[in-house]
Write a protein that holds these residues in place. Structure first.
Motif, PDB file in Angstrom:
ATOM      1  N   ASN B 239       0.800  -1.214   0.000  1.00 18.73           N
ATOM      2  CA  ASN B 239       0.000   0.000   0.000  1.00 18.73           C
ATOM      3  C   ASN B 239       0.837   1.270   0.000  1.00 18.73           C
ATOM      4  OD1 ASN B 239      -2.962  -0.984   0.373  1.00 18.73           O
ATOM      5  ND2 ASN B 239      -1.697  -2.248   1.702  1.00 18.73           N
ATOM      6  N   GLN B 240       2.087   1.105  -0.258  1.00 22.23           N
ATOM      7  CA  GLN B 240       3.014   2.241  -0.305  1.00 22.23           C
ATOM      8  C   GLN B 240       2.925   3.131   0.922  1.00 22.23           C
ATOM      9  OE1 GLN B 240       1.767   3.494  -4.133  1.00 22.23           O
ATOM     10  NE2 GLN B 240       2.693   1.639  -4.962  1.00 22.23           N
ATOM     11  N   ILE B 241       2.989   2.461   2.064  1.00 26.34           N
ATOM     12  CA  ILE B 241       3.000   3.199   3.319  1.00 26.34           C
ATOM     13  C   ILE B 241       4.417   3.154   3.862  1.00 26.34           C
ATOM     14  CG2 ILE B 241       2.195   3.119   5.708  1.00 26.34           C
ATOM     15  CD1 ILE B 241      -0.431   1.893   4.404  1.00 26.34           C
ATOM     16  N   LYS B 242       4.890   4.310   4.331  1.00 27.52           N
ATOM     17  CA  LYS B 242       6.273   4.370   4.815  1.00 27.52           C
ATOM     18  C   LYS B 242       6.448   3.564   6.093  1.00 27.52           C
ATOM     19  CE  LYS B 242       6.560   9.004   3.179  1.00 27.52           C
ATOM     20  NZ  LYS B 242       6.041  10.253   3.713  1.00 27.52           N
ATOM     21  N   LEU B 243       7.416   2.678   6.073  1.00 29.98           N
ATOM     22  CA  LEU B 243       7.796   1.972   7.293  1.00 29.98           C
ATOM     23  C   LEU B 243       8.967   2.739   7.890  1.00 29.98           C
ATOM     24  CD1 LEU B 243       7.381  -0.479   9.098  1.00 29.98           C
ATOM     25  CD2 LEU B 243       8.999  -1.721   7.677  1.00 29.98           C
ATOM     26  N   LEU B 244       8.729   3.379   9.027  1.00 29.28           N
ATOM     27  CA  LEU B 244       9.739   4.293   9.574  1.00 29.28           C
ATOM     28  C   LEU B 244      10.736   3.609  10.483  1.00 29.28           C
ATOM     29  CD1 LEU B 244       7.270   7.169  10.451  1.00 29.28           C
ATOM     30  CD2 LEU B 244       8.825   7.096   8.504  1.00 29.28           C
ATOM     31  N   GLY B 245      10.356   2.429  10.984  1.00 29.38           N
ATOM     32  CA  GLY B 245      11.303   1.763  11.860  1.00 29.38           C
ATOM     33  C   GLY B 245      10.717   0.509  12.472  1.00 29.38           C
ATOM     34  N   VAL B 246      11.595  -0.332  12.966  1.00 30.43           N
ATOM     35  CA  VAL B 246      11.158  -1.527  13.684  1.00 30.43           C
ATOM     36  C   VAL B 246      11.900  -1.588  15.006  1.00 30.43           C
ATOM     37  CG1 VAL B 246      10.611  -2.865  11.621  1.00 30.43           C
ATOM     38  CG2 VAL B 246      12.901  -2.991  12.581  1.00 30.43           C
ATOM     39  N   ILE B 247      11.181  -2.018  16.025  1.00 32.78           N
ATOM     40  CA  ILE B 247      11.791  -2.217  17.328  1.00 32.78           C
ATOM     41  C   ILE B 247      11.694  -3.711  17.607  1.00 32.78           C
ATOM     42  CG2 ILE B 247      11.653  -1.651  19.783  1.00 32.78           C
ATOM     43  CD1 ILE B 247      10.062   0.923  18.660  1.00 32.78           C
ATOM     44  N   PRO B 248      12.840  -4.386  17.684  1.00 31.06           N
ATOM     45  CA  PRO B 248      12.786  -5.841  17.816  1.00 31.06           C
ATOM     46  C   PRO B 248      12.182  -6.270  19.133  1.00 31.06           C
ATOM     47  CG  PRO B 248      15.040  -5.063  18.054  1.00 31.06           C
ATOM     48  CD  PRO B 248      14.218  -3.882  17.658  1.00 31.06           C
ATOM     49  N   TYR B 249      11.522  -7.417  19.100  1.00 34.91           N
ATOM     50  CA  TYR B 249      10.995  -7.963  20.342  1.00 34.91           C
ATOM     51  C   TYR B 249      12.141  -8.514  21.171  1.00 34.91           C
ATOM     52  CZ  TYR B 249       8.749 -10.556  23.877  1.00 34.91           C
ATOM     53  OH  TYR B 249       8.383 -10.986  25.118  1.00 34.91           O
ATOM     54  N   SER B 250      12.140  -8.251  22.462  1.00 39.52           N
ATOM     55  CA  SER B 250      13.084  -8.947  23.334  1.00 39.52           C
ATOM     56  C   SER B 250      12.496  -9.001  24.727  1.00 39.52           C
ATOM     57  CB  SER B 250      14.436  -8.237  23.359  1.00 39.52           C
ATOM     58  OG  SER B 250      14.397  -7.142  24.234  1.00 39.52           O
ATOM     59  N   GLN B 251      12.804 -10.090  25.415  1.00 34.30           N
ATOM     60  CA  GLN B 251      12.349 -10.253  26.802  1.00 34.30           C
ATOM     61  C   GLN B 251      12.883  -9.096  27.645  1.00 34.30           C
ATOM     62  OE1 GLN B 251      11.761 -13.673  28.995  1.00 34.30           O
ATOM     63  NE2 GLN B 251      10.034 -13.678  27.633  1.00 34.30           N
ATOM     64  N   GLU B 252      14.093  -8.699  27.308  1.00 31.82           N
ATOM     65  CA  GLU B 252      14.757  -7.634  28.063  1.00 31.82           C
ATOM     66  C   GLU B 252      13.963  -6.328  27.959  1.00 31.82           C
ATOM     67  OE1 GLU B 252      19.178  -5.563  27.992  1.00 31.82           O
ATOM     68  OE2 GLU B 252      18.255  -6.415  26.210  1.00 31.82           O
ATOM     69  N   ALA B 253      13.497  -6.037  26.734  1.00 29.82           N
ATOM     70  CA  ALA B 253      12.715  -4.822  26.527  1.00 29.82           C
ATOM     71  C   ALA B 253      11.411  -4.898  27.307  1.00 29.82           C
ATOM     72  CB  ALA B 253      12.436  -4.627  25.042  1.00 29.82           C
ATOM     73  N   ALA B 254      10.788  -6.082  27.275  1.00 34.82           N
ATOM     74  CA  ALA B 254       9.530  -6.266  27.986  1.00 34.82           C
ATOM     75  C   ALA B 254       9.738  -6.042  29.480  1.00 34.82           C
ATOM     76  CB  ALA B 254       8.985  -7.667  27.728  1.00 34.82           C
ATOM     77  N   LYS B 255      10.855  -6.543  29.985  1.00 34.43           N
ATOM     78  CA  LYS B 255      11.171  -6.404  31.406  1.00 34.43           C
ATOM     79  C   LYS B 255      11.435  -4.936  31.747  1.00 34.43           C
ATOM     80  CE  LYS B 255      13.009  -7.897  35.421  1.00 34.43           C
ATOM     81  NZ  LYS B 255      13.418  -8.923  36.297  1.00 34.43           N
ATOM     82  N   ALA B 256      12.220  -4.275  30.892  1.00 35.29           N
ATOM     83  CA  ALA B 256      12.531  -2.862  31.136  1.00 35.29           C
ATOM     84  C   ALA B 256      11.247  -2.050  31.186  1.00 35.29           C
ATOM     85  CB  ALA B 256      13.457  -2.343  30.042  1.00 35.29           C
ATOM     86  N   TYR B 257      10.315  -2.348  30.260  1.00 35.63           N
ATOM     87  CA  TYR B 257       9.035  -1.660  30.239  1.00 35.63           C
ATOM     88  C   TYR B 257       8.289  -1.906  31.541  1.00 35.63           C
ATOM     89  CZ  TYR B 257       4.215  -0.555  29.025  1.00 35.63           C
ATOM     90  OH  TYR B 257       2.945  -0.035  29.030  1.00 35.63           O
ATOM     91  N   SER B 258       8.325  -3.187  31.977  1.00 34.88           N
ATOM     92  CA  SER B 258       7.506  -3.560  33.122  1.00 34.88           C
ATOM     93  C   SER B 258       7.901  -2.816  34.388  1.00 34.88           C
ATOM     94  CB  SER B 258       7.580  -5.076  33.355  1.00 34.88           C
ATOM     95  OG  SER B 258       8.837  -5.426  33.879  1.00 34.88           O
ATOM     96  N   ILE B 259       9.174  -2.389  34.489  1.00 32.46           N
ATOM     97  CA  ILE B 259       9.563  -1.658  35.696  1.00 32.46           C
ATOM     98  C   ILE B 259       9.713  -0.168  35.433  1.00 32.46           C
ATOM     99  CG2 ILE B 259      10.603  -3.590  36.957  1.00 32.46           C
ATOM    100  CD1 ILE B 259      13.292  -2.828  35.778  1.00 32.46           C
ATOM    101  N   GLY B 260       9.219   0.282  34.293  1.00 35.18           N
ATOM    102  CA  GLY B 260       9.213   1.713  34.021  1.00 35.18           C
ATOM    103  C   GLY B 260      10.565   2.276  33.639  1.00 35.18           C
ATOM    104  N   CYS B 261      11.404   1.451  33.006  1.00 32.26           N
ATOM    105  CA  CYS B 261      12.723   1.925  32.575  1.00 32.26           C
ATOM    106  C   CYS B 261      12.639   2.486  31.162  1.00 32.26           C
ATOM    107  CB  CYS B 261      13.742   0.791  32.565  1.00 32.26           C
ATOM    108  SG  CYS B 261      14.448   0.495  34.165  1.00 32.26           S
ATOM    109  N   ILE B 262      13.495   3.440  30.903  1.00 32.21           N
ATOM    110  CA  ILE B 262      13.594   4.002  29.561  1.00 32.21           C
ATOM    111  C   ILE B 262      14.543   3.140  28.734  1.00 32.21           C
ATOM    112  CG2 ILE B 262      14.710   5.953  28.377  1.00 32.21           C
ATOM    113  CD1 ILE B 262      11.932   6.676  29.061  1.00 32.21           C
ATOM    114  N   LEU B 263      14.041   2.604  27.638  1.00 34.82           N
ATOM    115  CA  LEU B 263      14.866   1.742  26.782  1.00 34.82           C
ATOM    116  C   LEU B 263      16.018   2.509  26.152  1.00 34.82           C
ATOM    117  CD1 LEU B 263      12.228  -0.338  24.771  1.00 34.82           C
ATOM    118  CD2 LEU B 263      13.760  -1.173  26.545  1.00 34.82           C
ATOM    119  N   TYR B 264      15.767   3.766  25.870  1.00 33.73           N
ATOM    120  CA  TYR B 264      16.729   4.594  25.143  1.00 33.73           C
ATOM    121  C   TYR B 264      18.078   4.668  25.856  1.00 33.73           C
ATOM    122  CZ  TYR B 264      18.476   8.643  22.530  1.00 33.73           C
ATOM    123  OH  TYR B 264      19.228   9.490  21.765  1.00 33.73           O
ATOM    124  N   ASP B 265      18.086   4.398  27.154  1.00 25.65           N
ATOM    125  CA  ASP B 265      19.333   4.472  27.915  1.00 25.65           C
ATOM    126  C   ASP B 265      20.283   3.325  27.602  1.00 25.65           C
ATOM    127  OD1 ASP B 265      18.507   6.740  29.133  1.00 25.65           O
ATOM    128  OD2 ASP B 265      17.700   5.733  30.909  1.00 25.65           O
TER     129      ASP B 265
END
Lengths: 294, 284, 121
Positions: B239-265
């Motif tokens: 559909n010619q829609i821009k894909l701007l980025g992907v954020i890979p799935y990881s248990q680590e990311a899920a865990k960081a989210y769960s305790i309110g951590c900023i992934l960007y760090d």
């Protein structure tokens, strides 16, 4: 007997749980009140045996032939919905203030179609659902309609499962209204806990049997424990804890309920949870579960 | 017919939305706000979670009020015109009284317009608050609707009316309801966050339909990506829609989210969000 | 005495509906003249404030007594202020409910039920 499944925040796995419980119950009537993201029906190859337009509100329209462009309506409108000669249907709340002030009687209120409603027949019973018009609001009236619409097709069914709307607003309140029990699906995250607290405040208003289930509890066992402690202190029964399980995503993407995957740890946990739920329902709400004939 | 809010001055405001809840809208908005050094606005006033991650020091709190009618009994003749005109049943005549149900009131002024005795005035009542603060150099604001209040739009409107002539990243409410519509009026570009699941795709299509009404540039970000050629990527291509980025799935990311951590760090997320930020600047 | 009963349908043998604001219709019975009128409930069609709409409708009809399951807080306030007596009854046929009222077998509703209805639309 109506059991409403809720989650303060989206994406906690509410619809996965509803699909699984409906399989386990052996043909409960399902009502998808998650009208903003009505995904439950995607699981089933169903036929829409009934379809209707739903008129959920009123909108003002201007008769341009009569309008003299005086702008009195623009000034009176509290919703900033009028820029002559047009009315923005998304902003208009149908209050009728503009109708009252228009010296030319050029504005009137008309019924506004806000959704299509469906009764979808599947192998395991019916689903009552809606597809909202973009930008329309799922109103309490729509949710009430979906619930009533289901009764028309299967009035004597002993169990009705309601996939509730997310959040704590208007549609959620209507999905809880008149239900006998609620199951809140949460996840072990900071946001999950904070949303759980908000939604529990709401179910307290309604004086209905409330149970909690933690999905993907092992993603953060520490947070899960925090939630369990909170739930225990609030004197609310835990219905179950579902482990993180990749099969859930596999099942979802094949659009099959997780109960079709016998060996899946998530499935096993949901089966145990169902026993716990039916026990609470029979103890406290007098629900007699009829096991499906196999 | 849709038109933007009466705000002639706003600069590039990017709205982050998702048809489906729980796709990671807040994760994307908070991290991107840091990566892009943009001010963050949490419009998901029913479930405001952005501050759990950004943890700003809150420097200002302001209550949000709406009007609700007040009746001067000395002037009221109990004609009942106000109750009749109210489309929301916020007023009703009972015995020798006009009863007001304030939570149902939309503050539309119709009752005041029809009152022949001039017995109606409006007073204010609180329905939520707005919090503002600073976190790591970016301004953060969030609207919080009081529990039990049915109408979120006034809080969202108040929050967005405070936007100044700066760049903002706006964390939208989920879905395609009127809460989102009201938020999008203030946006001139949109990021649609989705996840590679059938539900994700279904709801992404709804979000695209909504954004298209506004004729603003938009693109898709896939969260919890599985690395493969999934159907979201296929859909975007077709559909010619821009894909701007992907954020890979990881248990680590899920865990960081769960305790309110900023992934960007943490790497690789610093790099991932920096990259998405760059792509957005070029594409939108 | 004019009695209004919340009912599940418009047939005179239909059952009482335990819900007030969202019931299908009201059976209005004048016990002296023993005539019956059946009217749609305006509350059922309203987006929000169903109980208020239903109560306002019955107040306008000049009913003296309401028989239903329970009243939400908004409807209760209106009914009470209007001096209408409200009675709670099980889901029995409408005519049965009237007989029970006449035999003094019904419990008066002295407080609002749970805030099911009327927090919002």
């Amino acid at each position: 007997m109506e059991l409403v499944i809720l989650s303060g925040k989206g994406g906690t796995g509410k619809t996965t749980v509803v699909a699984a419980l409906s399989e386990l119950s052996g043909g409960a009537v399902r009502i998808d009140c998650d009208v903003d993201a009505p995904n439950l029906y995607l699981y089933y190859q169903g036929d829409d045996i009934d379809q209707d337009s739903f008129y959920g509100g009123l909108k003002a329209i201007i008769d341009e032939g009569r309008c003299i462009g005086c702008g009195v309506c623009e000034q009176i409108c509290r919703f900033d919905a009028i820029r002559l000669p047009m009315i923005d249907g998304f902003s208009c709340e149908g209050c009728g203030a503009c109708v009252l002030v228009c010296p030319q009687h050029a504005i009137r209120l008309v019924d506004e179609k806000t959704a299509d409603t469906f009764i979808t027949k599947t192998d395991t019973g019916i689903i009552s659902r809606a597809r909202m018009e973009i930008g329309s609001d799922g109103s309490g009236k729509l949710v009430t309609f979906l619930r009533k619409n289901s009764k028309q097709f299967e009035p004597d069914n002993s169990l009705t499962l309601i996939d509730g709307s997310p959040g704590i607003g208007c549609t959620v309140i209507s999905s809880i209204t008149g239900a006998d029990a609620a199951l809140i699906v949460t996840e072990p995250t900071q946001s999950g806990l904070s949303d759980l607290k908000r939604i529990l405040e709401l179910t307290k208003h309604f004086d209905l049997l409330t149970m909690v289930c933690i999905n993907k509890y092992d993603i953060n066992e520490e947070m899960s424990k925090k939630i369990e402690d909170f739930v225990r202190e609030a004197d609310i029964p835990m219905a179950g804890k579902i482990p993180f399980d990749k099969t859930v995503m596999v099942a979802l993407n094949q659009l099959r309920p997780i109960t079709k995957f016998n060996e899946s740890p998530a499935n096993k946990a949901i089966v145990r949870m169902w026993d716990c739920i039916t026990k609470h329902l029979s103890d406290e709400c007098g629900y007699m579960h009829k096991y499906p004939s196999l | 017919m849709v038109y933007p809010a009466r705000q002639e001055e706003f600069k590039l405001n990017i709205a982050v939305l998702s048809g489906k809840g729980g796709t990671g809208k807040t994760t994307v908005s908070t991290n991107l706000a840091l990566a892009m050094n943009r001010n963050y606005v949490d419009c998901d006033v029913e479930e405001p979670n952005g501050f759990l991650f950004l943890k700003p020091e809150v420097t200002a709190r302001q209550v949000v009020t709406v009007g609700v009618p007040d009746i001067d009994k000395a002037k009221c003749t109990l004609c009942g015109a106000c109750a009749k005109v109210c489309r929301f049943h916020a007023l009703a005549k009972a015995g020798s009284d006009i009863v007001i149900f304030e939570k149902l009131c939309h503050d539309c002024s119709a009752c005041k317009l029809v009152c022949k005795e001039d017995a109606l005035s409006y007073r204010r009542r609180n329905i939520g608050i707005i919090e503002q603060g600073i976190s790591r150099g970016i301004e953060c604001s969030a609207g919080i609707l009081n529990v039990g209040e049915p109408m979120a739009v006034p809080v969202i409107k108040e929050l967005l009316s405070k936007l100044q002539n700066k760049d903002y990243l706006i964390d939208c409410p989920p879905g395609t309801s009127c809460n989102v519509v009201n938020t999008l009026k203030y946006a001139n570009a949109a990021l649609l966050v989705t996840e590679p699941s059938q539900f994700g795709l279904h709801d992404l299509k709804l979000a695209i339909e909504l954004v298209k009404l506004y004729h603003i540039p938009f693109g898709v970000i896939i969260n919890k990506d599985d690395g493969d050629e999934n159907f979201i990527k296929e859909y975007c291509k077709e559909n010619q829609i821009k894909l701007l980025g992907v954020i890979p799935y990881s248990q680590e990311a899920a865990k960081a989210y769960s305790i309110g951590c900023i992934l960007y760090d943490k790497q690789p997320y610093t790099q991932i969000f920096d990259h998405i930020s760059m792509v957005i600047k070029e594409a939108l | 005495m004019i009695v209004a009963i919340s009912a599940v349908g418009k047939n005179k043998n239909d059952n009482l509906d335990g819900r007030f604001g969202r019931c299908e219709c009201f059976h209005i019975i004048d016990t002296e003249k023993s005539n019956l009128r059946i009217m749609s409930n305006k509350g059922a069609a309203s987006g929000g404030g169903a109980g208020i709409a239903a109560a306002s409708q019955l107040i306008e009809e000049g009913v003296d007594v309401i028989i239903t399951g329970s009243l939400g807080p908004n409807a209760y306030e209106l009914v009470e202020k209007s001096g209408i007596k409200a009675y709670s009854c099980d889901m029995v046929p409408v005519q049965e409910a009237v007989k029970m009222l006449e035999k003094n077998l019904l419990t008066p509703i002295k407080k609002a039920g749970v805030a099911h209805h009327g927090i919002s639309g």
